[in-house]
Every structure is written in C-alpha cells, then in structure tokens.
Design an enzyme around this catalytic site. Structure first.
Site, PDB file in Angstrom:
ATOM      1  N   SER A  57       0.867  -1.173   0.000  1.00 18.29           N
ATOM      2  CA  SER A  57       0.000   0.000   0.000  1.00 18.29           C
ATOM      3  C   SER A  57       0.899   1.216   0.000  1.00 18.29           C
ATOM      4  CB  SER A  57      -0.900   0.009   1.233  1.00 18.29           C
ATOM      5  OG  SER A  57      -1.510   1.269   1.428  1.00 18.29           O
TER       6      SER A  57
ATOM      7  N   TYR B  82      -1.471  -0.631  10.428  1.00 16.91           N
ATOM      8  CA  TYR B  82      -1.545  -0.815   8.972  1.00 16.91           C
ATOM      9  C   TYR B  82      -0.259  -0.336   8.303  1.00 16.91           C
ATOM     10  CZ  TYR B  82      -3.801  -1.169   4.390  1.00 16.91           C
ATOM     11  OH  TYR B  82      -4.128  -1.529   3.102  1.00 16.91           O
TER      12      TYR B  82
END
Length: 274
Positions: A141, A154
């Site tokens: 990501s 995350y």
C-alpha cells in the site's frame, strides 16, 4: 484502459492470486484471465465464490494456515507443473491510534497482512528456484511508504511488505526471480468491510476515503499488470501516491508538515479516550 485491451505477454502465464474473491484480487484475476493467462484464484471461502469467473480455477486458501499454502503448492505442481507469477494480495484493513488499537488487532493484521505474504514467498520460492524463473508480486500500500497518523498497525505491516519485497528482489535475482511490490493509494473496494477495530473514528475515516476515491479496482489492476509485465520493483498506481512518495524523499519538510497537519486534525476532532 479497458481490461480486455491490455496486451498479453508473449506466452500464457500461470498465475496464483490470493484474496481473489473481491477487490483488487478479483480485478487482477479477471484481467489476467481475459488476456489468456491461466489463473488460480484463492480466498478464505471454502466454497467457490460466485464472483470468480468460470474460466478461473479456485482453491480455498487462508494465508494464516501453513496447510493451505502446502495445498496450493501441490495444486500448482500437479495441475500446471510450475508457476510463473505469485501475487500475494490477500489482506484486511485496520487502523487506530496507538492508545486505542488493541494488541489483538495488531496480532491479527500482522498474521494476515505481513506473515501471510511471508508464508506465500516461503512456500513458492523453492519451486521458482527449481525453475530458475518466476515473479513474486506482493501487494502492499502507499501506507508502506508514506506513514499517516492514526494508522500505526496498517502502516507497520505494509512497510514490512515493502521491506521483505526489496530484500527478496536482491536475494532472488541471481536465481532468475523478479520481485515487485505494489503500493496503491485509496481506491474503491470492499476492503472497508474488513475493518474490525476499537478505534471507530479512524475506521469511519478510512471507509470514507475508500468510498470517495475516484479510482476503481479495475483501473488499479490495469496499472498493476503493466508494472508486472515490466517487472518493476515498485509499482505506484496513482498520481497522488507518486507525489506523496516524492515529497517524502525529496521534500522532507513539506512531507513532515503535511503529516503533522493530519495528526493535528485527528487530535482536534477525536473524543477523549478514557
């Protein structure tokens, strides 16, 4: 670019995609199949999802389970005699301030988003070494490169995926194996449904960013496939992601100012945590 207009490689490839029942994984599986690649879609569901195209093979695979990875390796060997591309895409969303997110949340996302990738790489690297060829594609990501506040767990696991990908790119190159890491920014996907954390404010903010994005999973998949074909080490899929990454690398004060502003917004709008 329509998925069907993506140029096919010189010959059909054998591709395994994890997390392929929805979102980017499904878009990649569909695009690969449309251009003639042989695709094995995997996901946690024991029954074949209706979303997976009929021309695509399906195998249940929970990336947390070593036995499932062994079954996937056996399936690839028995059905295809090898593998050309492994796409470690499966993952869940989470977020939360450090004093709100629980340790159970940290353990869950590490096991799925980071160790799930590690298990996939570890399982298939011996086969790719035997072949002397192949490509591993790990979906991280933009959060693995640019670390916004309120997303500690995350950011950490996605940065870990970036790190293991770079490590393996150097480590496996002598064996003829390429390694790519995909770092998309927010795009429209069902990933928000996997949020399961204590910090409901950060969860709501993350879902809004996903829902309001102007990019679809299919558009991101088209860019990812071009990056895979070019065997790029880092595949950035969005103009704003490229700007953020370059700002961090080449305009550090501007990047730090933007992140501090984001942190101040979180602090000013959030409730006091008791």
């Amino acid at each position: 670019m329509p998925l069907s207009s993506l140029p096919a490689p010189a010959s059909s490839r054998r591709v395994l995609v994890t997390g392929a029942a929805s979102g980017l994984g499904l878009a990649l599986a569909r695009a690969l199949a449309e251009r003639g690649d042989r695709v094995l879609a995997t996901d946690v569901g024991r029954a074949r999802p209706h979303s997976v195209p009929a021309v695509v093979d399906y195998l249940p695979l929970d990336v947390r389970l070593d036995a499932d990875w062994s079954s996937a390796l056996a399936h690839v060997r028995d059905s295809w005699g090898g593998l050309d591309v492994l796409i470690n895409n499966a993952g869940v969303a989470t977020g939360g301030r450090i004093d709100v997110a629980t340790m159970d949340e940290w353990h869950r996302i590490v096991d799925i988003n980071l160790l799930g990738v590690v298990r996939g790489c570890q399982t298939f690297t011996p086969l790719l070494k035997e072949q002397g060829s192949g490509q591993i594609v790990n979906v991280a990501s933009l959060a693995g490169l640019v670390h916004a506040p309120g997303m500690g767990s995350y950011n950490a696991v996605k940065a870990g995926v970036v790190a293991i990908s770079e490590t393996l790119d150097h480590e496996l190159a002598p064996h003829g194996i390429a390694v790519s890491v995909v770092c998309p920014a927010f795009f429209r996907t069902s990933l928000g449904a996997s949020f399961a954390g204590a910090d409901v404010e950060m969860e709501a903010a993350g879902k809004r960013l996903l829902e309001r994005s102007g990019r679809s999973a299919e558009e991101v998949a088209a860019i990812v496939l071009r990056g895979i074909d070019a065997r790029r080490d880092i595949i950035l899929t969005d103009w704003d992601g490229r700007i953020a990454w370059r700002a961090k690398r080449f305009a550090r004060p501007l990047y730090r100012w933007a992140m501090r502003r984001a942190g101040a917004r979180i602090a000013s709008t959030s409730h006091t945590i008791e």
